[in-house]
Design a protein around this motif. Structure first.
Motif, short mmCIF file in Angstrom:
data_model
loop_
_atom_site.label_atom_id
_atom_site.label_comp_id
_atom_site.label_asym_id
_atom_site.label_seq_id
_atom_site.Cartn_x
_atom_site.Cartn_y
_atom_site.Cartn_z
N ARG A 18 -4.48 -0.66 13.89
CA ARG A 18 -3.36 -1.72 13.47
C ARG A 18 -2.42 -0.59 12.45
O ARG A 18 -1.93 -1.24 11.67
CB ARG A 18 -3.69 -2.83 12.84
N SER A 20 0.90 0.21 13.02
CA SER A 20 1.88 -0.21 12.74
C SER A 20 1.99 -1.49 11.57
O SER A 20 2.91 -1.55 10.92
CB SER A 20 2.53 -0.91 13.98
N GLU A 21 0.91 -2.18 11.75
CA GLU A 21 0.86 -3.35 10.83
C GLU A 21 0.69 -2.82 9.27
O GLU A 21 1.31 -3.37 8.46
CB GLU A 21 -0.24 -4.27 11.11
N ILE A 23 2.02 -0.13 8.17
CA ILE A 23 3.21 0.54 7.82
C ILE A 23 4.22 -0.97 7.41
O ILE A 23 4.80 -0.67 6.41
CB ILE A 23 3.84 1.32 9.06
N ASP A 24 4.08 -1.84 8.33
CA ASP A 24 4.92 -2.96 7.96
C ASP A 24 4.64 -3.60 6.66
O ASP A 24 5.56 -3.99 5.92
CB ASP A 24 4.68 -3.91 9.08
#
Length: 87
Positions: A18, A20-21, A23-24
């Motif tokens: 995950r 991308s999560e 990073i977000d």
């Protein structure tokens, strides 16, 4: 264990799955990635990294602003003879 809710801790496997999560979420708070149950790295936003690593003046400015400036410190170097070390 992956990060859930407000928990900013991720396992390596969870962070990979995950990314991308990770990073977000790092945009709003640091995310810790653990390896073998121990904290290994922290992912932070670029803005936070720049803020933490920005130079905050020169060494001269730091020394001039020191609360010890003007204190009567004895900074004389000791003049002892060097000790013999085994070869």
């Amino acid at each position: 264990m992956s990060a859930t809710g407000e928990n900013p801790n991720w396992t390596v496997a969870g962070a990979k799955a995950r990314f991308s999560e990770v990073i977000d979420r790092a945009q709003s708070s640091p995310q810790t990635i653990t390896r073998n149950g121990k904290p290994s790295v922290v992912v932070v936003s670029a803005e936070e990294w720049l803020r933490k690593t920005a130079r905050k003046g020169t060494l001269a400015e730091f020394l001039l602003d020191s609360p010890l400036r003007g204190a009567d410190l004895d900074l004389e170097r000791q003049r002892d003879e060097p000790r013999d070390l085994p070869l």
